[in-house]
Design a protein around this motif. Sequence first.
Motif, PDB file in Angstrom:
ATOM      1  N   SER A  93      10.808   5.315  14.909  1.00 28.91           N
ATOM      2  CA  SER A  93      10.689   3.869  14.752  1.00 28.91           C
ATOM      3  C   SER A  93       9.229   3.460  14.741  1.00 28.91           C
ATOM      4  O   SER A  93       8.816   2.614  13.941  1.00 28.91           O
ATOM      5  CB  SER A  93      11.411   3.140  15.880  1.00 28.91           C
ATOM      6  OG  SER A  93      12.781   3.397  15.836  1.00 28.91           O
ATOM      7  N   ASP A  94       8.457   4.064  15.626  1.00 30.11           N
ATOM      8  CA  ASP A  94       7.022   3.782  15.661  1.00 30.11           C
ATOM      9  C   ASP A  94       6.368   4.196  14.349  1.00 30.11           C
ATOM     10  O   ASP A  94       5.517   3.475  13.817  1.00 30.11           O
ATOM     11  CB  ASP A  94       6.354   4.514  16.829  1.00 30.11           C
ATOM     12  CG  ASP A  94       6.779   3.954  18.179  1.00 30.11           C
ATOM     13  OD1 ASP A  94       7.290   2.817  18.228  1.00 30.11           O
ATOM     14  OD2 ASP A  94       6.586   4.665  19.186  1.00 30.11           O
TER      15      ASP A  94
ATOM     16  N   ASP B 264       4.413   1.791  11.683  1.00 34.75           N
ATOM     17  CA  ASP B 264       3.053   2.086  11.223  1.00 34.75           C
ATOM     18  C   ASP B 264       2.978   2.173   9.701  1.00 34.75           C
ATOM     19  O   ASP B 264       2.033   1.672   9.082  1.00 34.75           O
ATOM     20  CB  ASP B 264       2.540   3.378  11.844  1.00 34.75           C
ATOM     21  CG  ASP B 264       2.287   3.259  13.334  1.00 34.75           C
ATOM     22  OD1 ASP B 264       2.220   2.120  13.850  1.00 34.75           O
ATOM     23  OD2 ASP B 264       2.175   4.321  13.992  1.00 34.75           O
ATOM     24  N   VAL B 265       3.968   2.806   9.099  1.00 37.51           N
ATOM     25  CA  VAL B 265       3.981   2.954   7.639  1.00 37.51           C
ATOM     26  C   VAL B 265       4.130   1.598   6.962  1.00 37.51           C
ATOM     27  O   VAL B 265       3.419   1.294   5.989  1.00 37.51           O
ATOM     28  CB  VAL B 265       5.099   3.927   7.188  1.00 37.51           C
ATOM     29  CG1 VAL B 265       5.309   3.870   5.683  1.00 37.51           C
ATOM     30  CG2 VAL B 265       4.763   5.342   7.620  1.00 37.51           C
ATOM     31  N   VAL B 266       5.013   0.760   7.462  1.00 37.90           N
ATOM     32  CA  VAL B 266       5.194  -0.570   6.878  1.00 37.90           C
ATOM     33  C   VAL B 266       3.914  -1.385   7.027  1.00 37.90           C
ATOM     34  O   VAL B 266       3.470  -2.044   6.077  1.00 37.90           O
ATOM     35  CB  VAL B 266       6.406  -1.296   7.503  1.00 37.90           C
ATOM     36  CG1 VAL B 266       6.443  -2.758   7.080  1.00 37.90           C
ATOM     37  CG2 VAL B 266       7.701  -0.604   7.101  1.00 37.90           C
ATOM     38  N   ALA B 267       3.308  -1.345   8.203  1.00 40.75           N
ATOM     39  CA  ALA B 267       2.055  -2.081   8.414  1.00 40.75           C
ATOM     40  C   ALA B 267       0.970  -1.593   7.458  1.00 40.75           C
ATOM     41  O   ALA B 267       0.232  -2.402   6.869  1.00 40.75           O
ATOM     42  CB  ALA B 267       1.602  -1.929   9.863  1.00 40.75           C
TER      43      ALA B 267
ATOM     44  N   ALA C 280      11.888   5.489   5.821  1.00 40.41           N
ATOM     45  CA  ALA C 280      13.079   4.804   6.338  1.00 40.41           C
ATOM     46  C   ALA C 280      14.312   5.691   6.186  1.00 40.41           C
ATOM     47  O   ALA C 280      15.150   5.773   7.089  1.00 40.41           O
ATOM     48  CB  ALA C 280      13.289   3.482   5.614  1.00 40.41           C
ATOM     49  N   GLY C 281      14.422   6.374   5.057  1.00 36.69           N
ATOM     50  CA  GLY C 281      15.555   7.271   4.828  1.00 36.69           C
ATOM     51  C   GLY C 281      15.607   8.385   5.862  1.00 36.69           C
ATOM     52  O   GLY C 281      16.669   8.702   6.402  1.00 36.69           O
ATOM     53  N   LYS C 282      14.460   8.966   6.163  1.00 41.11           N
ATOM     54  CA  LYS C 282      14.412  10.025   7.170  1.00 41.11           C
ATOM     55  C   LYS C 282      14.744   9.481   8.548  1.00 41.11           C
ATOM     56  O   LYS C 282      15.409  10.148   9.344  1.00 41.11           O
ATOM     57  CB  LYS C 282      13.036  10.686   7.174  1.00 41.11           C
ATOM     58  CG  LYS C 282      12.798  11.546   5.969  1.00 41.11           C
ATOM     59  CD  LYS C 282      11.451  12.215   6.019  1.00 41.11           C
ATOM     60  CE  LYS C 282      11.263  13.093   4.792  1.00 41.11           C
ATOM     61  NZ  LYS C 282      10.018  13.845   4.833  1.00 41.11           N
ATOM     62  N   THR C 283      14.282   8.271   8.829  1.00 40.41           N
ATOM     63  CA  THR C 283      14.561   7.655  10.130  1.00 40.41           C
ATOM     64  C   THR C 283      16.051   7.392  10.294  1.00 40.41           C
ATOM     65  O   THR C 283      16.637   7.689  11.340  1.00 40.41           O
ATOM     66  CB  THR C 283      13.776   6.333  10.271  1.00 40.41           C
ATOM     67  OG1 THR C 283      12.386   6.620  10.127  1.00 40.41           O
ATOM     68  CG2 THR C 283      14.013   5.678  11.609  1.00 40.41           C
ATOM     69  N   VAL C 284      16.679   6.853   9.271  1.00 41.03           N
ATOM     70  CA  VAL C 284      18.114   6.573   9.317  1.00 41.03           C
ATOM     71  C   VAL C 284      18.903   7.874   9.442  1.00 41.03           C
ATOM     72  O   VAL C 284      19.846   7.972  10.236  1.00 41.03           O
ATOM     73  CB  VAL C 284      18.564   5.773   8.072  1.00 41.03           C
ATOM     74  CG1 VAL C 284      20.071   5.733   7.947  1.00 41.03           C
ATOM     75  CG2 VAL C 284      17.984   4.371   8.114  1.00 41.03           C
TER      76      VAL C 284
END
Length: 90
Positions: free
Chosen positions: A5-6, A10-13, A44-48
């Motif tokens: 999530s962190d 960071d990637v979105v920011a 996001a795909g990897k996070t999900v």
Amino acid sequence: MSARSDLLTDVVAATVEVAAESGRSGLFTDEVARALTAVVGKIAGKTVEEAEVSGFVNGWQEALEAVGQKRKDAAGAQVYRIGSYDMTDV
């Protein structure tokens, strides 16, 4: 929050920062937008995926404990099979 999530935050920011700077310089193009979107989508795909696998493993372990009556608070619990969900269709 998890490390994933962190990382996503960071990637979105970072992508928002890159988009803003390229917009200020007049270099924000469709290609830049697609590239930034792809980066966020990949992370996001990897996070999900990691969350789903982790949730499945935890749920599976709880189900096995419930079936084996190892947990007193799960006495009489029923375990149901559910259909699979294919993320490649999304």
